[in-house]
Design an enzyme around this catalytic site. Structure first.
Site, short mmCIF file in Angstrom:
data_model
loop_
_atom_site.label_atom_id
_atom_site.label_comp_id
_atom_site.label_asym_id
_atom_site.label_seq_id
_atom_site.Cartn_x
_atom_site.Cartn_y
_atom_site.Cartn_z
N TRP A 199 0.91 -1.18 -0.12
CA TRP A 199 0.04 0.10 -0.02
C TRP A 199 0.89 1.30 -0.07
CZ3 TRP A 199 -4.71 -1.30 -1.07
CH2 TRP A 199 -5.85 -0.32 -1.14
N ASP A 200 0.29 2.43 -0.04
CA ASP A 200 1.25 3.52 0.09
C ASP A 200 1.70 3.99 1.27
OD1 ASP A 200 -1.15 4.59 1.07
OD2 ASP A 200 -1.32 6.48 -0.43
N TRP A 201 1.52 3.07 2.27
CA TRP A 201 2.16 3.34 3.49
C TRP A 201 2.92 1.83 4.07
CZ3 TRP A 201 -0.67 -0.24 5.26
CH2 TRP A 201 -2.21 -0.39 5.00
N ASN A 463 -13.95 1.39 0.70
CA ASN A 463 -13.14 2.57 0.90
C ASN A 463 -12.70 3.18 -0.60
OD1 ASN A 463 -11.15 4.40 2.15
ND2 ASN A 463 -9.95 3.59 0.27
N GLU A 464 -13.43 4.35 -1.14
CA GLU A 464 -13.03 5.29 -2.17
C GLU A 464 -13.58 4.55 -3.35
OE1 GLU A 464 -9.18 6.29 -1.67
OE2 GLU A 464 -9.67 7.96 -0.17
N GLU A 561 -11.55 11.58 6.29
CA GLU A 561 -9.95 11.25 6.09
C GLU A 561 -9.22 12.65 5.50
OE1 GLU A 561 -8.33 8.63 2.96
OE2 GLU A 561 -9.61 7.02 4.10
C1 BMA Z 1 -6.71 7.32 1.44
C2 BMA Z 1 -6.92 5.83 2.19
C3 BMA Z 1 -5.67 5.08 1.73
C4 BMA Z 1 -4.45 5.75 1.62
C5 BMA Z 1 -4.40 7.21 2.34
C6 BMA Z 1 -3.23 7.87 1.85
O1 BMA Z 1 -7.41 7.79 0.47
O2 BMA Z 1 -8.12 5.34 1.88
O3 BMA Z 1 -5.99 4.27 0.59
O4 BMA Z 1 -3.40 5.07 2.32
O5 BMA Z 1 -5.65 7.87 1.44
O6 BMA Z 1 -3.00 8.10 0.37
#
Ligand code: BMA
Length: 886
Positions: A199-201, A463-464, A561
């Site tokens: 993932w991005d983290w 999610n998204e 978020e």
């Molecule tokens: C959001 C989350 C993750 C992601 C974060 C940072 O949209 O739902 O998918 O890690 O952003 O990019």
């Protein structure tokens, strides 16, 4: 045996109850198969002991076959593990007692993921979903002596790729993660933790293994698979009912009776019960007559979290056939979407027990790549950290896992509400029959497992994925869009929403996050703009615009978020790196960064207000850079969170009534840069210390608009306050205030944000000679006759990089051991912004950190998480403030 008195049942049979939730059916026997198994790879070149519950990676590390998978570049070096197929084997003997039972089931509470189970050479079942419990009948296969159980796992990466190939008519994007994530492809084709392919983290560790308990369940009469109790409030009658559901596997149809009792409320009832043969769900409604005495469960900060003991006993012909004890909590939750005067669109807020509650919190990701390493201590520490930072909600994000029972138990206890996503994130998903079938079972099981928890406040489908379709993240040609929309509705509306609403009428369901809620529904479940601030929740990220400028933030109804990245501290990185890695431009630093251009973005954002570190000592420059990314992140998330909190009572240009602020993200999966406020290992970043203040129940917030300085008072209390704002003006060059200003006393209602103070900056400075924007800064707080209410806050009139008179404060620190633990007393020679105390390798937590020092002395406490002496702490302590880094 059993006496009936009125509606209440008393049983003289001895039944053993375990702590918390416990269940037992008469004559039922359980044989645990947890413990030491053997593990081997496909060609047999590796064969080793492996713990169950566990996973292949953990076993290889525990047996010394691999190093720490988190060390340096090991995520890539150990890619082979997930490309191989693996077999878990155990042997066991079974008592004649068990073998003589009418039914014996082999139960896997969690299989990760694609596997087949073989008992004594015969296949007993297949699995394809990490989020399901599986049970297979095995009575006829059990043998007298030794039994051999094997579970063959197929590489999840190969499986996903095969499923992708089989889905040849159209693509289901994204095919692969971005290169910067160094991950695996097609994770959306496998019902497994979506972030386990990177993932991005976080790293790519596509795990395999038996990640939850394995056991034999043997019974003659019935097996109780799941019990749930959901309180339902009958508004028209003002009474509580408790809906008790028993998921039962009965060997034969049973006619008997079931007694349900809440001793403390003297509420009990005896029901006729007909358990059909096989697995059935049996529902009973217990009426609670003593409504006035029912103590309600409240989110943290709004009241207590009382629970009641509920017992269920089942009898057939006077014989006890089942007995279970559970906790029940009473609370209602409503999601209010209704018109707001002066604002187009609809509100979006939660009412708990009839009271509107501003949701303050963060987003939860898996606490480890290897779930078997998420210990109770890890969970407790993270959740306690959330509560200690004044949070009342966490969103269990849809790219991770449905958390373990203990997570929700602790949330219940601590008053942390849970926004529970279903595990689908940032992707399109297939809708073949077998995929939908396994998802159906997953959703049924998870809702049944979690719905008794008062902490769970809302379900959310994904999610998204609504946003991904609306904004066409995957460049789907217009002609093909209907197909994807149809798949979307099939999965989240027809399948998941349908099940959730049937299984759990007690709480709201949202199809996605972000979403426009009922407006998205009106638009066919995918809104033209799911980020519309007039509806639903929003996710908002901007790394390039200046985060100190509140005008860049959406005045949304609900911010689920938002966030900025930072690096963890050196003590967290050190165990997974070597000295050549310790620079911001090292291969290691770019390897750990999974968000495209992330390291650069952090420096660009920091450079808007701060001088970048320029030490000639490379290590200092590195640690100073880590520090500065944390300063930047803390200040950015503070400014955004304060904006959301102060927007709760206002409508401006048709927007406002913000009722939630959940920043991205609470915790980390490994030691790398991310949006988290808590580092892997539990150490608080500067952001988390800031959250303690910006989520405080009573908070003063400042901002400038059109040349005027405003101070608002925000309160989450249940009662009103009569407070004034007090503003102190300091020169950057001097520790005593130049002048102090005060507002009138004003009434601040509970659950509101009220303007307290307004003055143009020009006139404020004119009255505070010799102050200018560049030479002075402000601190402010709220107070009433009994003293200060809420934390002291600060307002900078310029960027610290432009501040005149700001000098090195030469802070000295003294560590002492007192009766209540360790204290650190600081002495500063001048104003010091962002004073950061770091205990290096000694794990623990300060009472406060990252603060602005405008006084000569300040004392904070340090709670160490291991035995330590004041001398060791003195040696470990470093103190950094802003001017130390350039
Ligand atoms: C959001 C989350 C993750 C992601 C974060 C940072 O949209 O739902 O998918 O890690 O952003 O990019």
């Amino acid at each position: 045996m059993m006496t009936l008195s009125g509606d209440y049942v008393f049983c003289s049979l001895c039944v053993v109850f375990f702590a918390g939730y416990s269940a037992k059916t008469e004559g039922q026997q359980t044989l645990s198969l947890n413990g030491k198994w053997r593990l081997s790879n496909s060609n047999g070149s590796l064969s080793l002991p492996a713990l169950v519950p566990g996973c292949v990676h953990s076993a290889l590390q525990q047996q010394g076959y691999i190093q720490d998978p988190y060390f340096r570049f090991n995520d890539v070096s150990y890619r082979w593990i997930a490309l191989d197929n693996w077999t878990y084997t155990t042997t066991f003997t079974v008592s004649t007692q068990i073998r003589s039972k009418k039914k014996v089931h082999l139960v896997f509470d969690g299989v990760d993921t694609v596997a087949s189970a073989w008992l004594n050479g015969v296949i007993v079942g297949k699995t394809d979903n990490m989020f399901r419990r599986y049970d297979f009948p095995v009575k006829d296969l059990l043998e007298d002596g030794e039994n051999v159980l094997k579970v063959h796992f197929m590489s999840p990466v190969l499986y996903a790729s095969e499923r992708r190939k089989a889905h040849s008519t159209y693509t289901v994007p994204p095919e692969c993660p971005p290169d910067v994530q160094k991950g695996e492809c097609h994770v959306n084709f496998i019902r497994k933790e979506q972030s386990s392919f990177s993932w991005d983290w976080g790293p790519s560790f596509p795990t395999m293994g038996l990640w939850k308990e394995v056991y034999l369940e043997a019974f003659d009469v019935l097996q109780l698979i799941q019990v749930s109790c959901v309180p339902l409030y009958n508004v028209s009658l003002s009474v509580w009912d408790v809906q008790v559901e028993l998921l039962v596997d009965a060997v034969q149809a049973i006619t008997g009776n079931v007694a349900i009792f809440i001793p403390e409320l003297l509420a009990g009832q005896d029901f006729q019960a007909e358990f059909a043969q096989g697995t059935t769900k049996n529902t009973f409604i217990l009426h609670v007559n003593t409504t006035n005495q029912v103590k309600l469960w409240w989110p943290s900060g709004h009241g207590d979290q009382p629970s009641y003991r509920l017992t269920v006993t089942g009898f057939q012909d006077g014989f006890l056939i089942l007995s279970v004890e559970s906790k029940v909590y009473f609370r209602t939750v409503e999601l209010i979407q209704e018109p707001i005067v002066g604002s187009p669109g609809l509100s979006f807020y939660f009412r708990i027990n009839g009271k509107p509650v501003f949701l303050k919190g963060s987003n939860w990701i898996p606490a480890h790549s290897f779930q078997d390493q998420v210990t109770p201590a890890v969970l407790r520490n993270l959740l306690q950290s959330a509560v200690d930072a004044n949070m009342n909600v966490l969103r269990v994000w849809g790219g991770g896992v449905y958390e373990q029972d203990l997570f929700y138990d602790i949330c219940d206890e601590m008053g942390v509400m849970v926004w529970q996503d279903f595990m689908f994130a940032c992707a399109m998903y297939p809708t073949e029959d077998d995929f939908i079938r396994t998802v159906r079972e997953e959703v049924v099981q998870q809702v049944q497992r979690l719905k008794s928890h008062p902490s769970v406040a809302v379900w959310s489908g994904n999610n998204e994925n609504e946003a991904a379709l609306a904004d066409n993240w995957f460049n789907i040609p217009a002609s093909q869009r209907p197909k994807y929309l149809k798949d979307y509705v099939t999965l989240y509306v027809d399948t998941i929403k349908g099940i959730v609403q049937q299984e759990d009428p007690s709480r709201p369901f949202l199809v996605s996050s972000p979403t426009n809620g009922v407006k998205s529904e009106e638009e066919g479940w995918v809104a033209t703009n799911p980020y519309d601030p007039h509806y639903g929740d929003t996710h908002f990220y901007s790394y390039v615009s200046d985060c100190w400028d509140w005008r860049t933030f959406p005045r949304t109804r609900f911010a689920s978020e938002y966030g900025f990245q930072s690096w963890p501290s050196f003590s967290t990185l050190k165990p997974v790196s070597v000295s050549e890695d310790w620079s911001f431009s090292s291969d290691f630093s770019s390897h750990r960064q999974h968000h495209d251009n992330g390291n650069n973005q952090m420096l660009l954002q920091a450079a808007l207000h701060f001088h970048l570190p320029n030490s000639t000592d490379p290590l200092k420059r590195f640690t100073h850079t880590l520090y500065l990314t944390q300063v930047m992140q803390a200040q950015c998330v503070k400014s955004q969170s304060e904006f959301y909190r102060r927007s709760q009572s206002e409508v401006i240009e048709g927007k406002g009534h913000t009722m939630g602020a959940l920043y991205w993200q609470l915790n980390d999966i490994w030691q790398g840069p991310s949006w988290s406020s808590i580092e892997f290992g539990g150490k608080w970043k500067m952001l988390h210390y800031f959250a303690q203040d910006f989520f405080a129940d009573v908070l003063p917030v400042s901002f400038e608009d059109d040349g005027a300085l405003f101070i608002y008072a925000v309160s989450d209390l249940s009662h009103s306050l009569n407070v004034r704002a007090v503003v102190s003006v300091y020169l950057w060059s001097k520790l005593d205030p130049v002048c102090t200003l005060m507002s009138e006393l004003l009434l601040v209602p509970g659950g509101g944000a009220v303007p307290m103070f307004k003055q143009t900056v020009v006139s404020l400075l004119a009255g505070c000679e010799p102050c200018t924007r560049l030479t002075c800064l402000l601190t402010f707080h709220l107070e009433d006759d009994s003293g200060q209410q809420g934390p002291t806050n600060h307002h900078f009139l310029c960027s610290p990089k432009d501040a005149r008179g700001l000098t090195r404060p030469n802070i000295t620190a003294e560590v002492q051991e007192g009766q209540l633990g360790f204290t650190v007393t600081l002495h500063s020679a001048s104003v010091a912004p962002f004073v950061w105390l770091d205990m290096g390798d000694v794990p623990g937590r300060f009472s406060s950190n990252g603060f602005l020092m405008v006084s000569r002395n300040r004392t904070v406490t340090f709670t160490a998480w291991r035995p330590v002496s004041a001398t060791e702490l003195s040696r470990s302590l470093t103190v950094t403030s802003l001017t130390d880094v350039y």
